[in-house]
Scaffold this motif. Structure first.
Motif, PDB file in Angstrom:
ATOM      1  N   UNK A 395       1.406  -1.044   0.217  1.00 11.40           N
ATOM      2  CA  UNK A 395       0.149  -0.114   0.258  1.00 11.40           C
ATOM      3  C   UNK A 395       0.620   1.022   0.165  1.00 11.40           C
ATOM      4  N   UNK A 396       1.017   1.782  -0.956  1.00 10.08           N
ATOM      5  CA  UNK A 396       2.173   2.755  -1.332  1.00 10.08           C
ATOM      6  C   UNK A 396       1.468   4.072  -2.528  1.00 10.08           C
ATOM      7  N   UNK A 397       2.368   4.631  -2.679  1.00 12.60           N
ATOM      8  CA  UNK A 397       1.978   6.056  -3.303  1.00 12.60           C
ATOM      9  C   UNK A 397       3.014   7.386  -3.175  1.00 12.60           C
ATOM     10  N   UNK A 398       2.812   8.221  -4.145  1.00 11.22           N
ATOM     11  CA  UNK A 398       3.566   8.981  -3.644  1.00 11.22           C
ATOM     12  C   UNK A 398       2.995  10.901  -2.386  1.00 11.22           C
ATOM     13  N   UNK A 399       2.521  10.632  -1.925  1.00 19.63           N
ATOM     14  CA  UNK A 399       2.388  11.227  -0.840  1.00 19.63           C
ATOM     15  C   UNK A 399       2.292  10.499   0.295  1.00 19.63           C
ATOM     16  N   UNK A 455       6.658   3.159 -11.350  1.00 17.52           N
ATOM     17  CA  UNK A 455       4.904   3.727 -12.096  1.00 17.52           C
ATOM     18  C   UNK A 455       4.678   4.509 -12.689  1.00 17.52           C
ATOM     19  N   UNK A 456       5.290   5.130 -13.567  1.00 22.49           N
ATOM     20  CA  UNK A 456       4.964   6.349 -14.200  1.00 22.49           C
ATOM     21  C   UNK A 456       4.165   5.177 -15.733  1.00 22.49           C
ATOM     22  N   UNK A 457       4.287   3.885 -15.683  1.00 18.10           N
ATOM     23  CA  UNK A 457       4.009   3.908 -17.232  1.00 18.10           C
ATOM     24  C   UNK A 457       3.010   2.379 -16.229  1.00 18.10           C
TER      25      UNK A 457
END
Length: 503
Positions: A395-399, A455-457
């Motif tokens: 469970x991850x992301x940019x924030x 993750x950008x693609x």
């Protein structure tokens, strides 16, 4: 009076000049240059118009020139249309005596509508040329379009001229019911891999019927379109493992804009809406892209819905939005959603294993996972969350905070995270005691970068440098990853078995 006379004479001169714009031009000598030698109009569907593509034509000489003729090699029979500096010409097919000033340029805009009968049978290509001038001065620009033969499904026109609609509560939306005995398409409840499907408006499954998607089915949704599965109806998405990057056996749902610029744009179509009371729904090997809400699962009839080997990307609101639903998910990957990649709201029961929930949407309000036991304004306001279990997940992301537990009193709120990598800054909140609350958290890796490949693609592969490498619990093992690769022991977290990144 003199002033009036002067204005009159000036107007005559300007009118004369405008009528003789080609007075000092010279004939084209075949020295035009172009922004492209070939214009590729990306994949279009039969009988549907393409997007518009631009070609720029340059005159690098010191003379204003006259181009005697601009036309298609296929002439009036060409399936292409063009405008030249905004002019329509002869039905968009031919232009005569076009002036191009010295050191200047003009734009040619091209589009097409092609039927499969106009393509080569093996490649489904439609080609033509734009010809500038003729004879010794002839110059050409190639035109190439890939045409995909498709079945078009859309609302019919009623006798009074209105468009067919579907009742949704007290409202009506543009839509139609799929017909298993359609006189043109045959069984519209069976989507095969023989042709692509393009859906306009919302296609609905009749009650007590099942819509089935075979391996390799391709479904493209127009703007404000989607699929509705009402009470007593079912959806079976039966994709299977693919052996190449073409995902030849996946079922793919996407928008109908096929040019590369639209490959990662969210919100191009609506949603797959599984309404309350739909039954025995199953999803396997689905790739869903660029919707408003990927899967909207509005409860069900008490049967648990399996979702396996599924990827959902680029949705303006949610990847999966579940309300009081029963879901068991394996090898799920979701990324880039405006509100939450996974939202489990208004209670229900959920179990996710070896899944990757990431969110790189550019807003501090987004999260990867949202869980609640209420909905504001609903009656009753809360419902029991009898279980929300996450095993061997990322469970991850940019924030800084990618997980939100949102609960109210008056209903159960049962949750547990086992062997998960989680990004969270809520460590002072009693609901997020990752190290000291064994009832809810076991073997949590907190705020460590999983080092996804790109993750950008939407490439969430990991290698042996990842914080998720070999951190899973074999108790929760799903033997094959999302690509069908055998997991090693101890297993990696997330949907992918680790492998070396390409160099």
């Amino acid at each position: 009076m003199r002033r009036i006379t002067l204005l009159f004479l000036t107007g005559i001169i300007l009118l004369f000049c405008s009528c003789r714009s080609d007075f000092d031009t010279v004939a084209s000598t075949g020295d035009l240059t172009f922004s492209k030698d070939t214009v590729y109009l990306d994949t279009v569907f039969t009988n549907l118009s393409s997007s518009t593509y631009a070609l720029k034509v340059y005159n690098h000489s010191k003379n204003d020139i006259n181009i005697p003729l601009i036309k298609f090699a296929n002439g009036a029979n060409s399936k292409y249309r063009m405008t030249v500096d905004g002019a329509q010409g002869n039905q968009g097919k031919m232009f005569e005596n076009v002036t191009l000033l010295a050191k200047d340029s003009l734009y040619v805009f091209i589009e097409t509508t092609v039927e499969s009968d106009n393509t080569t049978p093996t490649e489904f290509l439609y080609t033509d040329q734009i010809e500038f001038d003729s004879g010794a001065n002839l110059q050409k620009v190639e035109l190439v379009t890939l045409v995909q033969d498709a079945i078009l499904l859309y609302p019919n026109r009623n006798a009074d001229g209105t468009t067919e609609t579907l009742p949704i509560g007290n409202k009506k939306i543009s839509g139609f019911y799929l017909d298993k005995n359609d006189p043109i398409h045959g069984n519209e409840l069976l989507f095969t891999n023989k042709k692509a499907y393009v859906i306009y408006g919302y296609a609905a499954v009749p009650e007590a019927e099942t819509v089935t998607f075979e391996p390799g089915a391709r479904v493209y949704f127009h703007s404000d379109s989607g699929l509705i599965v009402p009470k007593t109806a079912s959806i079976h998405i039966n994709g299977s493992k693919s052996t190449t990057d073409k995902l030849e056996n996946e079922v793919i749902f996407s928008g109908d804009r096929q040019q590369p610029d639209f490959g990662y744009i969210p919100g191009q179509w609506g949603t797959i809406w599984l309404q309350n009371g739909s039954t025995k729904n199953t999803i396997q090997n689905l790739t869903l892209k660029n919707a408003t809400v990927g899967l909207f699962i509005e409860g069900n009839d008490g049967t648990t819905m399996p979702i396996k080997n599924t990827q959902i990307y680029n949705c303006t609101h949610y990847g999966i939005q579940a309300k009081n639903a029963l879901i068991e998910g394996e090898n799920i990957v979701i990324n880039y959603t405006g509100q939450a990649s996974l939202a489990c709201a208004y209670g229900g029961n959920y179990k996710f294993t070896h899944s990757t929930f990431n969110n790189d949407w550019s807003s501090p309000e987004q999260v990867a996972v949202y869980i609640s036991n209420f909905i504001d304004g609903a009656t009753p306001g809360t419902k029991d969350l009898t279980g929300a279990t996450f095993n061997n997940c990322i469970i991850y992301g940019s924030y800084s905070n990618e997980m939100l537990l949102d609960k109210k009193s008056g209903a159960a709120f049962i949750y547990q995270f086992n062997n998960c990598l989680i990004k969270s800054n809520n460590t002072k909140d009693p609901d997020y005691q990752f190290d000291t609350d064994p009832v809810h958290y076991n073997a949590i890796i907190l705020n460590k970068d999983p080092k996804f490949f790109n993750p950008n693609i939407n490439n969430f592969n990991i290698d042996d440098t990842s914080s998720a490498f070999a951190k899973g619990n074999s108790t929760y093992l799903i033997p094959l990853d999302i690509l069908g690769i055998t997991r090693t022991l101890p297993p990696d977290l997330g949907a992918y078995q680790s492998k070396p990144f390409p160099k």
